[in-house]
Design a protein around this motif. Sequence first.
Motif, PDB file in Angstrom:
ATOM      1  N   LEU A  90       0.811  -1.212   0.000  1.00 12.19           N
ATOM      2  CA  LEU A  90       0.000   0.000   0.000  1.00 12.19           C
ATOM      3  C   LEU A  90       0.845   1.263   0.000  1.00 12.19           C
ATOM      4  N   SER A  91       0.239   2.330  -0.483  1.00  5.11           N
ATOM      5  CA  SER A  91       0.830   3.646  -0.286  1.00  5.11           C
ATOM      6  C   SER A  91       0.939   3.916   1.209  1.00  5.11           C
ATOM      7  N   ASP A  92       1.976   4.628   1.584  1.00  8.48           N
ATOM      8  CA  ASP A  92       2.173   4.937   3.003  1.00  8.48           C
ATOM      9  C   ASP A  92       1.337   6.160   3.371  1.00  8.48           C
ATOM     10  N   LEU A  93       0.029   5.931   3.502  1.00  8.57           N
ATOM     11  CA  LEU A  93      -0.914   6.979   3.876  1.00  8.57           C
ATOM     12  C   LEU A  93      -1.460   6.691   5.272  1.00  8.57           C
ATOM     13  N   PRO A  94      -1.707   7.726   6.073  1.00 10.34           N
ATOM     14  CA  PRO A  94      -2.230   7.499   7.428  1.00 10.34           C
ATOM     15  C   PRO A  94      -3.493   6.651   7.455  1.00 10.34           C
ATOM     16  N   VAL A  95      -4.406   6.891   6.524  1.00  9.28           N
ATOM     17  CA  VAL A  95      -5.662   6.140   6.539  1.00  9.28           C
ATOM     18  C   VAL A  95      -5.423   4.665   6.229  1.00  9.28           C
ATOM     19  N   PHE A  96      -4.431   4.359   5.388  1.00 16.37           N
ATOM     20  CA  PHE A  96      -4.138   2.959   5.074  1.00 16.37           C
ATOM     21  C   PHE A  96      -3.509   2.255   6.274  1.00 16.37           C
ATOM     22  N   ARG A  97      -2.647   2.963   6.989  1.00 10.89           N
ATOM     23  CA  ARG A  97      -2.074   2.374   8.206  1.00 10.89           C
ATOM     24  C   ARG A  97      -3.156   2.155   9.258  1.00 10.89           C
TER      25      ARG A  97
END
Length: 221
Positions: free
Chosen positions: A164-171
């Motif tokens: 995944l992209s390292d985005l806050p919502v994905f984490r």
Amino acid sequence: MSLDSHFRSSVFLIIRVDQLIGGGSDISVIYNGLDASDFNHINEQRLTEFTNNYALPDSFALAVGHFETRKNYPHLIDSLAVLKQRGFDVPLLIIGNNSGEREKVEAHIEKAGLSAQVSILSGLTDEEVRCAYQLCSLFIFPSKYEGFGIPILEAMAAQRPIVLSDLPVFREITEGRSIYFDTNNAEAMANSIELALTDTQQRTVMIEREFNFQVQLNRVG
């Protein structure tokens, strides 16, 4: 209009709303969900039919999302070109309807010399999309921005390894336990894809986590 008692699908969105209105909102999180059992009731015959109908390879990576700028498909294509230079060919299936960027993505694929390696499908039924999740070796979500990310839940329900992209919502969604990459760095994306496809221990850990997630979804349902 007051935002009190409104609901958002992630903590990330609540933070963004507070930033926009200067804080003080009383907003609760209700996460999006899905029925994980939908991903367990596809028989082998149907999977074989789907593979044959669309001439899919035995192993492929999957990306799902409409063709728009924020989906970041050109950088994903660039990462596959990096892997190809390393002698590591990764077939990719992109599923999504055209929101204005498909021709640009197709041109990028051709320019990268990956036309034989990247397939695009649009207008699939929900069942066909679930077949793709079940069959893929890896799910990739390279978006530059999302408020949530239903395809991530779908990949988790199908127990697929995810990068995944390292985005806050994905984490937030994955609880920090997936493989993440810089959205603007094709080399980093390539490294993440290669790790997810070649590191057996890492794949096992991710698949076990997806299984636990699926059990939780079924309990909620």
